[in-house]
Write a protein that holds these residues in place. Structure first.
Motif, PDB file in Angstrom:
ATOM      1  N   THR A 326      -8.490  -7.173   8.320  1.00  0.00           N
ATOM      2  CA  THR A 326      -7.542  -6.411   7.485  1.00  0.00           C
ATOM      3  C   THR A 326      -7.821  -6.525   5.987  1.00  0.00           C
ATOM      4  O   THR A 326      -7.209  -5.801   5.203  1.00  0.00           O
ATOM      5  CB  THR A 326      -6.102  -6.893   7.760  1.00  0.00           C
ATOM      6  N   PRO A 328      -9.073  -5.720   2.594  1.00  0.00           N
ATOM      7  CA  PRO A 328      -9.687  -4.506   2.016  1.00  0.00           C
ATOM      8  C   PRO A 328     -11.025  -4.775   1.330  1.00  0.00           C
ATOM      9  O   PRO A 328     -11.879  -3.899   1.263  1.00  0.00           O
ATOM     10  CB  PRO A 328      -8.635  -4.016   1.013  1.00  0.00           C
ATOM     11  N   ALA A 331     -14.064  -4.455   3.646  1.00  0.00           N
ATOM     12  CA  ALA A 331     -14.375  -3.138   4.210  1.00  0.00           C
ATOM     13  C   ALA A 331     -15.701  -2.594   3.707  1.00  0.00           C
ATOM     14  O   ALA A 331     -16.360  -1.808   4.381  1.00  0.00           O
ATOM     15  CB  ALA A 331     -13.255  -2.165   3.891  1.00  0.00           C
ATOM     16  N   LEU A 397       0.581  -3.824  10.363  1.00  0.00           N
ATOM     17  CA  LEU A 397      -0.544  -3.748   9.424  1.00  0.00           C
ATOM     18  C   LEU A 397      -1.862  -3.606  10.177  1.00  0.00           C
ATOM     19  O   LEU A 397      -2.701  -2.760   9.827  1.00  0.00           O
ATOM     20  CB  LEU A 397      -0.570  -5.008   8.546  1.00  0.00           C
ATOM     21  N   ASN A 400      -2.249  -0.130  11.579  1.00  0.00           N
ATOM     22  CA  ASN A 400      -2.570   0.829  10.517  1.00  0.00           C
ATOM     23  C   ASN A 400      -4.016   0.712  10.066  1.00  0.00           C
ATOM     24  O   ASN A 400      -4.719   1.713   9.883  1.00  0.00           O
ATOM     25  CB  ASN A 400      -1.627   0.618   9.329  1.00  0.00           C
ATOM     26  N   ILE A 401      -4.480  -0.543   9.914  1.00  0.00           N
ATOM     27  CA  ILE A 401      -5.865  -0.762   9.463  1.00  0.00           C
ATOM     28  C   ILE A 401      -6.860  -0.238  10.499  1.00  0.00           C
ATOM     29  O   ILE A 401      -7.850   0.418  10.157  1.00  0.00           O
ATOM     30  CB  ILE A 401      -6.116  -2.267   9.210  1.00  0.00           C
ATOM     31  N   ARG A 404      -6.558   3.729  10.344  1.00  0.00           N
ATOM     32  CA  ARG A 404      -6.873   4.364   9.065  1.00  0.00           C
ATOM     33  C   ARG A 404      -8.244   3.963   8.513  1.00  0.00           C
ATOM     34  O   ARG A 404      -8.832   4.707   7.731  1.00  0.00           O
ATOM     35  CB  ARG A 404      -5.793   4.011   8.032  1.00  0.00           C
ATOM     36  N   ARG A 405      -8.760   2.799   8.936  1.00  0.00           N
ATOM     37  CA  ARG A 405     -10.048   2.363   8.392  1.00  0.00           C
ATOM     38  C   ARG A 405     -11.167   2.458   9.439  1.00  0.00           C
ATOM     39  O   ARG A 405     -12.212   3.057   9.185  1.00  0.00           O
ATOM     40  CB  ARG A 405      -9.964   0.926   7.881  1.00  0.00           C
ATOM     41  N   TYR A 406     -10.921   1.874  10.602  1.00  0.00           N
ATOM     42  CA  TYR A 406     -12.019   1.733  11.555  1.00  0.00           C
ATOM     43  C   TYR A 406     -12.192   2.946  12.474  1.00  0.00           C
ATOM     44  O   TYR A 406     -13.259   3.135  13.044  1.00  0.00           O
ATOM     45  CB  TYR A 406     -11.825   0.470  12.394  1.00  0.00           C
TER      46      TYR A 406
END
Length: 1010
Positions: A326, A328, A331, A397, A400-401, A404-406
Motif C-alpha cells: 500500500t 505509494p 509504486a 485501503l 482500494n489500492i 486503483r493501482r494494481y
C-alpha cells in the motif's frame, strides 16, 4: 573385464572425441563409452578424470566425464536383478573419492558432483554411508569460502533428495539430520548476512581498484554460499519437523528464523536501487535474495501456520507486506517479483484454514484435553492477531489500492496489446496467478473480498460508480479515468457471486454495460473486452428478461475489430451456451451471425490457443443448439479447411475431432452430410501406423463410435475402416470399451454385410480378448457375442468356435464363489452357451463333443465326470439366480432341451430342472415385462432426444425380435417333459414320484398340467 588406471588415457580420448563436431569421430566414441558403462571400474575412471590435477585446464572433458558419471550412477548404483551393477568395493572407493574432492573450482562440475552425492545418499544413507554428514560438517570447520560453498551445495542437494523420501523411518532419519545441522547452518547464515551487509556498505568506495575487484569476487562467493545456506535452513525447517497443523506443537526454529529472515529482507532492499546501475551482478543477487527470503517465509507459514502465527512473527511479517503493497512510494519501483511475494504472503494468511475456527472431530490425547480444543485455542489466538492487523480502515485501503493501482493497465500492457492482441489475451487469461503482478493482485483481491464481503461490497460498488461517472461511454481517449473504469469493471467481474447482493445486474447492464458497446472507437477495445468478461462471469445472475439483450451484446462483441475482444467474447459465449438456463429461443436468430463470426475468427487468429478456443465454442454450440442442419454445408467446409491447416498440430486436431463428434450428434440421422470430410479424417485417426496415432487414436475412436451410432445405413467407407480394429486390439486393450461399442454398432447397423466382409477379423478380435483380459474386462465383450449369436444363430457359432470353447472353460472352471466379477462373467458366458443350445442345438452338441475342447479343459486343469454339455447343466442351474430375466428364460429353455437327452443322468437332475423352470415361468412374465418396458423407455428417449435411427432404438428393435423372447418356455418344458417320459419310461415315473408333492403341484400349475 574391469577398467583400471591404465585405461585412463583411452577414457580421456573417448570423452574428448564424444564432443567432436565431426560425426564420424563422435559417434564411435559415444558407442564405446556406452559399451564401457556396464564394465567394472567405469565410474572410478571417470572420477579420476574429473579429479585429475593434470586435467584441471581441460574443463570441457572433465564436465563431460561428470555428466557420464551422473548418468551411470543413476543407472547402475542400485543393484538390479538382471544387471551386475557397481561392486561394493568400487562403491566404497567412489564415496571416499567424492568426499576428498570437495574443493572443485568449476561451478558446473561441482554442481554435477553434488547431484551425484545426493543420488548416492538416497540409496546409501544412513546404512552404507553413515559418516556422510559428519565428514561434511568436519570439513566445514576448516574450509575456505570456496570449499564451504561447495559443501553447502552438496548439503542442499542431499537434503533436498532425502526430504522427498516418504517412509516413516526415512522421515525420522531426516529429523535427526535436521537436529544435527540446523544450529551450525543457521549460525553461518547469520554470520554471512553480516559479512555481506558490511561488504555492501563499503562497495561504493572501492570501485575501480584491483583489490576491490578481488574482494568483490570473494564477497559474491559468500553471497552464493549464503543463498545455499538459506535453502538448507528452509529445507531443515520445512521437512525436518512435522507440520504443527497436525501436532499442534510449537516449532521453535520458526520463531527464531522468521524474524531474522524479515530483517534480512529489510536490510537488502535499500541496495536494490543503489546497485541497479552500479553493479548488475550484486543487483541481481539482491533481487533474487529478497524474493527468495519472502518465498521461504511463505513456505514456513504454509507448513507451520500455528508457530508462524506467534505474536513475534505474524504481525511483523504481515504488517511489512501490507505496508509494501500500500506504500505509494513503492509504486514506482519496478520490482514486480517482490510485490508478488508480499501479496502471496497476505493471501496465504487470509485463506489459511488454521487461522479460522476449527471444524475437526474430537480426538483425545493422553492429558484428556481434546485435540479439537487445542486446535481451536491456537486458531482463536492467531485469528485475533489477524483481526488486529486488519482493522476495517486497512481492509478498505488495501481493496482500494489493489483496484486503483494494481488492476490498472500499464503503458507496457497497452503496447503489448497493440502489438499482439492474441498473445495479450492469452497471457491475461491463462497465466499462473503467482507469476505476474496484476493476476496476483486479482487473486489477493478475490480472497480479501470473500473474507470481508459485507464490508467491501459497498466499497467496490462505490468505486464502480465513481469510475462510470468520471468516464462516460462517449470517452475515446485512453485517460486515467478510462483505465480506472476498466479496473473497476474487472473488480466487479471477479466477485460476481458475492457482489450480486449489492449490484442489480439488469439495471447495471441496461444503464451502463450495453451503452459501452455503442462507441466503436478503437480505444474502446479496453472497455469492450472487460464488458465481454463481465457478461461471462455474471452468467448465473442474468435473468430471462435480460438474456436476449446479453446474447445480442456478446454477438456484437464477437464481431469487434480487436482479436482480444473477440476471444474474450467467445469465452463468455461458451459459458452462456453451456449454462443450465441457456435459452435457445432467444438465441436462435443470432446463430447465422454467430457461425459466420466463428468461421471468420478461425481465419484471423494465428496462435494455437486461439484456434482451440474458437473450436471449443463451435463444439459447444453444436452440442447445445438444435438448429444445425441449415448450416451443415458451411460447417463441413469449415472443418475441411481447419483440418487441412492443422497438419502437424495434433492438439488442435484433437479439438477438431471433439467438435466433429458434436457435429455428428447434432446432425443425427442426417450425419452422412458430413461424411465427405469426416471419413477421411476418421481413416487417418484410427490408423495406428500414422505419425499422430498416439495423440489422435482415443478421440478418433470416440468419433468412430459416434458416427456408427448415428448412421442411418452402412456405407462402404465405414466397412473399410474395420480392419484397423484388429491392429488396435493387437497393440493393447486400452480402448477396449469403445472398441466393443464400435463392434456392436457394426452388428446392429448391418450385421450381415459386416460379417460377409469381416467375419475372420471379428473372430480374431474375440479370440484375442477372451482369455487375455481379466474378469473386469470380459463383461464388456460378452454382449457383443450374445448379439452376434442372437442375430445370426446358424452362421456365427462356427466362425467363433475358438472363443466359444473358451467360454465353456470359463463356465466349467471353479473359483467364483466369493468373487462377484467372476460370478457375473460365468453367468453371462453360460447364457450365451444356453442361447446357442436353444437356437442351434446341433452345433452345440458338436462343440461340446470336440476332442480339442477336451484338450483345452485338461490344459486348464478342469476335470469333469460327464460330457461338457451335461456339465453345463449344473452351471445353468447354479447361476440362474445371478441372471437377468432374459438370461433366466434362456437357461430355462436350455434346461428343457436337456430333458430330451438320452442320458439316464438327466433323471437325477429332473427335480432341479423342473424346479428352476417352474420358478422362471411363474416369475418370468413380470420380469420380462419390466425389462421390455425399460427398453421401450430407452427407445422413446432415443426418438425424442436423438433420432429415430439411433443405435439405442435399433438395439431395442433387435431385443423385441429376439427368438428367445418369442418362444414359450411353458410350452417348451411341457413338450420336452413328454419326450423325456417317452425316452425313459418307468424310470421317468420313478423320478417324478420322488419330487415333493408341493413342488410337483407347482410344476403342474406352471405347465398347466391336469
Amino acid at each position: 573385464m574391469a577398467l583400471t588406471a591404465s585405461d585412463l588415457p583411452t577414457m580421456y580420448s573417448l570423452l574428448a572425441n564424444s564432443m567432436s563436431g565431426d560425426e564420424s569421430v563422435r559417434r564411435p566414441a559415444e558407442a564405446a563409452l556406452s559399451q564401457s558403462e556396464s564394465r567394472p571400474g567405469f565410474c572410478s575412471c571417470l572420477m579420476e578424470v574429473i579429479a585429475s590435477k593434470d586435467l584441471m585446464s581441460h574443463v570441457d572433458v572433465r564436465l563431460m566425464a561428470s555428466v557420464y558419471f551422473k548418468n551411470s550412477i543413476n543407472r547402475h548404483w542400485k543393484s538390479r536383478r538382471n544387471a551386475s551393477g557397481i561392486s561394493n568395493e568400487e562403491k566404497i572407493h567412489l564415496r571416499q573419492k567424492l568426499l576428498s574432492h570437495l574443493r572443485e573450482e568449476n561451478y558446473k562440475i561441482a554442481e554435477m558432483l553434488a547431484v551425484v552425492i545426493s543420488k548416492i545418499a538416497r540409496f546409501d544413507y544412513p546404512r552404507e554411508w553413515p559418516d556422510l554428514f559428519s565428514v561434511l560438517a568436519q570439513q566445514l570447520h576448516s574450509a575456505d569460502v570456496l570449499a564451504s560453498h561447495r559443501i553447502f551445495m552438496i548439503l542442499f542437494r542431499t537434503l533436498k533428495e532425502l526430504s522427498t523420501k516418504r517412509l516413516t523411518a526415512d522421515q525420522r532419519t531426516f529429523a535427526e539430520i535436521s537436529s544435527q545441522l540446523f544450529d551450525f547452518s543457521w549460525h553461518l547464515w547469520q554470520t554471512d548476512v553480516q559479512t555481506i551487509l558490511r561488504g555492501f556498505s563499503t562497495m561504493a568506495q572501492s570501485y575501480g581498484s584491483n583489490s576491490a575487484e578481488q574482494h568483490h569476487d570473494e564477497l559474491f562467493l559468500t553471497c552464493e554460499r549464503w543463498f545455499l545456506c538459506l535453502k538448507i535452513v528452509r529445507q531443515l525447517t520445512i521437512s525436518g519437523f512435522q507440520s504443527d497443523a497436525k501436532c499442534i506443537q510449537e516449532i521453535k526454529p520458526v520463531k527464531e528464523v522468521s524474524p531474522l529472515l524479515l530483517n534480512a529482507v529489510q536490510s537488502f532492499l535499500p541496495y536494490y536501487s543503489s546497485f541497479q546501475n552500479g553493479d548488475p551482478k550484486f543487483w541481481e543477487f539482491v533481487t533474487k535474495a529478497c524474493v527468495k527470503l519472502m518465498k521461504v517465509l511463505a513456505a514456513i507459514q504454509s507448513r507451520h501456520p500455528y508457530s508462524f502465527g506467534d505474536k513475534c512473527v505474524l504481525p511483523v511479517v504481515v504488517d511489512f507486506c501490507l505496508n509494501k503493497i500500500t506504500d505509494p512510494e513503492q509504486a514506482s519501483l519496478p520490482f514486480e517479483e517482490f510485490f508478488i511475494q508480499c501479496m502471496v504472503m497476505v493471501k496465504s494468511v487470509l485463506e489459511c484454514k488454521e487461522y479460522k475456527p476449527s471444524l475437526t472431530g474430537r480426538v483425545m490425547d493422553e492429558n484428556g484435553v481434546t485435540f479439537e480444543q487445542r486446535k481451536k485455542n491456537a486458531s482463536n489466538a492467531v485469528s485475533g492477531i489477524v483481526s488486529s492487523l486488519l482493522p476495517n480502515e486497512r481492509i478498505v485501503l488495501l481493496c482500494n489500492i489493489l483496484v486503483r493501482r494494481y488492476f490498472v493497465l500499464t503503458a507496457s500492457d497497452l503496447e503489448e496489446w497493440y502489438q499482439n492482441p492474441e498473445s495479450f489475451h492469452h497471457e491475461q487469461d491463462m497465466i499462473q496467478w503467482s507469476e505476474k503482478l496484476r493476476p496476483c493482485a486479482e487473486a489477493l483481491y478475490m480472497v480479501l473480498f470473500e473474507n470481508y464481503s459485507q464490508l467491501l461490497g459497498p466499497i467496490v460498488v462505490s468505486i464502480l460508480q465513481e469510475a462510470m461517472n468520471n468516464c462516460p461511454p462517449s470517452v475515446t481517449e485512453i485517460t486515467p479515468a478510462l483505465l480506472l473504469k476498466d479496473a473497476a469493471y474487472a473488480a466487479t467481474a471477479y466477485v460476481y457471486y458475492e457482489l450480486s447482493n449489492y449490484l442489480n445486474f439488469r439495471d447495471w447492464f441496461n444503464g451502463a454495460l450495453s451503452l459501452e458497446l455503442s462507441n466503436d472507437h478503437p480505444n474502446r477495445r479496453i472497455i469492450h473486452r472487460k464488458v465481454a468478461m463481465i457478461l461471462g462471469h455474471w452468467v448465473s445472475e442474468i435473468k430471462d428478461d435480460t438474456k436476449r439483450a446479453v446474447y445480442c451484446s456478446l454477438i456484437t462483441l464477437l464481431q469487434d475489430n480487436d482479436l482480444a475482444v473477440k476471444l474474450a467474447a467467445s469465452r463468455s459465449l461458451c459459458l452462456h451456451v453451456e449454462d443450465a438456463n441457456f435459452s435457445e429461443q432467444y438465441f436462435l436468430d443470432l446463430l447465422p451471425i454467430c457461425w459466420e463470426s466463428c468461421f471468420k475468427m478461425v481465419e484471423e487468429v494465428q496462435e494455437f490457443d486461439s484456434k482451440v478456443q474458437v473450436l471449443n465454442l463451435i463444439s459447444v454450440l453444436l452440442g447445445h443448439v438444435r438448429e444445425v442442419i441449415p448450416y451443415a454445408q458451411k460447417l463441413v467446409q469449415f472443418f475441411q479447411k481447419v483440418w487441412e491447416e492443422s497438419s502437424g498440430e495434433s492438439l488442435l486436431q484433437i479439438q477438431l475431432l471433439v467438435a466433429l463428434r458434436s457435429f455428428v450428434i447434432a446432425l443425427g440421422y442426417q450425419s452422412p452430410i458430413c461424411y465427405s470430410i469426416l471419413l477421411p479424417i476418421l481413416q487417418k485417426g484410427i490408423d495406428i501406423n500414422s505419425p499422430d496415432a498416439l495423440n489422435l487414436l482415443e478421440d478418433s475412436m470416440a468419433l468412430w463410435d459416434t458416427t456408427l451410432s448415428y448412421a442411418p445405413m452402412m456405407v462402404p467407407q465405414l466397412l473399410a475402416c474395420f480392419p484397423h480394429m484388429v491392429e488396435i486390439i493387437e497393440r493393447s486393450f486400452d480402448h477396449l470399451q469403445v472398441a466393443v461399442s464400435i463392434m456392436e454398432s457394426y452388428i446392429i447397423l448391418d450385421g450381415r454385410e459386416f460379417l460377409n466382409m469381416h467375419a475372420s477379423n471379428v473372430a480374431k478380435i474375440l479370440d484375442l480378448i477372451i482369455g487375455n483380459v481379466n474378469d473386469k474386462g470380459l463383461p464388456s465383450i460378452l454382449p457383443v457375442i450374445e448379439i452376434l449369436v442372437q442375430c445370426f444363430p446358424v452362421e456365427v457359432p462356427p466362425l467363433i468356435n475358438s472363443s466359444l470353447q473358451k467360454l465353456v472353460i470359463i463356465c466349467l472352471s471353479g473359483g467364483d464363489d466369493r468373487d462377484p466379477s467372476k460370478t457375473a462373467v460365468k453367468a453371462s458366458s453360460a447364457a450365451i452357451l444356453a442361447r446357442i443350445l436353444v437356437m442351434n442345438t446341433t452345433y452345440m452338441a458338436q462343440l461340446t463333443s470336440e476332442s480339442s475342447l477336451s484338450v483345452l479343459l485338461h490344459q486348464a486343469g478342469v476335470t469333469i465326470d460327464d460330457s461338457p454339455l451335461f456339465c453345463l447343466t449344473d452351471v445353468w442351474l447354479d447361476k440362474v439366480d445371478h441372471a437377468t430375466p432374459m438370461q433366466k428364460k434362456t437357461f430355462g429353455l436350455a434346461l428343457s432341451i436337456i430333458l430330451t437327452l438320452r442320458m439316464p443322468q438327466v433323471l437325477d437332475k429332473l427335480d432341479q430342472i423342473l424346479s428352476t423352470c417352474t420358478s422362471v415361468i411363474l416369475g418370468g412374465d413380470k420380469d420380462l415385462t419390466e425389462e421390455e418396458s425399460s427398453g421401450d423407455m430407452s427407445s422413446s428417449r432415443s426418438q425424442g432426444e436423438e433420432t429415430p435411427h439411433s443405435k439405442e432404438l435399433r438395439k431395442s428393435q433387435i431385443k423385441v425380435s429376439d427368438p428367445i423372447y418369442q418362444i414359450s418356455l411353458e410350452t417348451s418344458v411341457r413338450e420336452n417333459l413328454q419326450t423325456c417320459s417317452t425316452l425313459h419310461g418307468d424310470a421317468f415315473n420313478s423320478a417324478i414320484n420322488r419330487i415333493h408333492p408341493s413342488e410337483l403341484a407347482q410344476v403342474k400349475q406352471a405347465l398347466k398340467l391336469p
